[in-house]
Design an enzyme around this catalytic site. Structure first.
Site, PDB file in Angstrom:
ATOM      1  N   GLU A 106     -13.481   5.287  -3.674  1.00  0.00           N
ATOM      2  CA  GLU A 106     -13.069   5.432  -5.066  1.00  0.00           C
ATOM      3  C   GLU A 106     -13.399   4.152  -5.829  1.00  0.00           C
ATOM      4  O   GLU A 106     -13.281   3.042  -5.302  1.00  0.00           O
ATOM      5  CB  GLU A 106     -11.572   5.732  -5.132  1.00  0.00           C
ATOM      6  CG  GLU A 106     -11.086   6.230  -6.481  1.00  0.00           C
ATOM      7  CD  GLU A 106      -9.650   6.786  -6.394  1.00  0.00           C
ATOM      8  OE1 GLU A 106      -9.426   7.736  -5.614  1.00  0.00           O
ATOM      9  OE2 GLU A 106      -8.784   6.258  -7.083  1.00  0.00           O
ATOM     10  N   ASP A 108     -12.381   2.646  -9.594  1.00  0.00           N
ATOM     11  CA  ASP A 108     -11.394   2.966 -10.634  1.00  0.00           C
ATOM     12  C   ASP A 108     -11.408   2.041 -11.841  1.00  0.00           C
ATOM     13  O   ASP A 108     -11.407   0.816 -11.687  1.00  0.00           O
ATOM     14  CB  ASP A 108      -9.958   2.834 -10.081  1.00  0.00           C
ATOM     15  CG  ASP A 108      -9.631   3.840  -9.008  1.00  0.00           C
ATOM     16  OD1 ASP A 108     -10.338   4.840  -8.901  1.00  0.00           O
ATOM     17  OD2 ASP A 108      -8.660   3.607  -8.285  1.00  0.00           O
ATOM     18  N   GLU A 110      -8.467   1.908 -14.725  1.00  0.00           N
ATOM     19  CA  GLU A 110      -7.189   2.445 -15.203  1.00  0.00           C
ATOM     20  C   GLU A 110      -6.712   1.582 -16.375  1.00  0.00           C
ATOM     21  O   GLU A 110      -6.636   0.363 -16.260  1.00  0.00           O
ATOM     22  CB  GLU A 110      -6.142   2.456 -14.090  1.00  0.00           C
ATOM     23  CG  GLU A 110      -6.424   3.483 -13.012  1.00  0.00           C
ATOM     24  CD  GLU A 110      -5.333   3.525 -11.957  1.00  0.00           C
ATOM     25  OE1 GLU A 110      -4.827   4.628 -11.668  1.00  0.00           O
ATOM     26  OE2 GLU A 110      -5.002   2.449 -11.423  1.00  0.00           O
TER      27      GLU A 110
END
Length: 293
Positions: A106, A108, A110
């Site tokens: 993953e 990311d 955010e």
């Protein structure tokens, strides 16, 4: 000095510095439906200008999200986002790549909501072989709710680079030779979502979502994907070495990009797992290579 002479001097300086990088190509803006589809709470997504712009909304009943139609092994992925304005404490707007298995990889972005007047926090993380815990957090140097800004990921066999408006804010190099896993054989889909995370998102959960301010709205455009499309079962990219983001100049950042990364590190970084001796008494081996030490 003539322009060509200046160019020669600049080239020699960059060669001497060991720089060989280049800026990613300009993203190509396309309509949402070209590369993406909604995944849940369809009624919380609004479409504008023929789908070239969308809005996600979050209320006390539900958030919403979308995902890419394809899966990708490497590429350049970019999204223009205008984040939730005003009092957005407790909300999270996410833009990330993720594989679909238990030992998942993953990458990311955010965006953690805030109380009005406080700066937005961007948290990045990289999961490899199911292991994450590589958080870094920065303050943005602009108001991300006032206008669209570009957030992008360059991912190839050599490095993962997070960009904000073409400024590199993080590098995660391939450090397999140091015993650190690197995402290279699991295709990933792209996802984005707007959801409530007031148990942790703002000041560690101390600031709760004020539902009287709902609905919370994040806007998107761009929807750029330039990646090696692969089936979910594929283990390699069929065009490996043939795409622009696979070339030698994208195996590392150049000297100018590293200066900009240092600028972000020195002025805007508020948390870096590489410097957290409480969580990690011994620094992770990739940190020096990523110039995080």
């Amino acid at each position: 000095m003539a322009a060509h002479a200046w160019a020669l001097v600049l080239g020699l300086v960059l060669m001497a510095s060991g720089a060989m990088g280049a800026a990613p190509r300009k993203p190509v803006a396309v309509a949402f439906g070209r590369n993406y589809m909604p995944t849940w709470a369809f009624d919380h997504i609004k479409y504008f200008n023929g789908g070239s712009e969308i809005q996600l909304s979050l209320d006390k009943y539900t958030g919403t999200g979308f995902q890419s139609k394809g899966s990708y092994l490497f590429g350049h992925f970019s999204m223009d986002i205008k984040l939730v304005a005003g009092d957005s404490a407790g909300t999270v707007t996410a833009f990330y790549l993720s594989s679909q298995n238990s030992e998942h990889d993953e990458i990311d972005f955010e965006f953690l909501g805030n109380r009005s007047g406080q700066p937005y926090i961007v948290q990045t993380n990289v999961f490899t072989g199911g292991k994450g815990d590589r958080e870094q957090r920065i303050y943005l140097w602009f108001d991300p709710t006032a206008a669209y800004h570009s957030y992008s990921v360059l991912w190839n066999m050599y490095q993962i680079v997070f960009f904000v408006d073409d400024v590199p804010i993080r590098v995660f190099k391939n450090s397999k030779d140091l015993g650190v896993k690197f995402p290279f054989n699991q295709p990933m889909k792209l996802y984005s979502s707007l959801w409530n995370a007031d148990d942790w998102a703002t000041r560690g959960g101390l600031e709760k979502t004020d539902w009287s301010k709902a609905p919370f709205v994040a806007s998107y455009r761009g929807f750029h994907i330039d990646g090696c499309e692969a089936s979910v079962e594929a283990k390699f990219c069929a065009t490996q070495g043939q795409r622009w983001w696979d070339q030698k100049e994208f195996q590392d950042l150049d000297a100018f990009q590293y200066r900009r990364l240092r600028w972000v590190r020195s002025k805007y970084t508020i948390y870096n797992y590489c410097a957290d001796r409480k969580r990690y008494p011994a620094m992770s081996p990739e940190c020096r290579r990523d110039r995080d030490a």
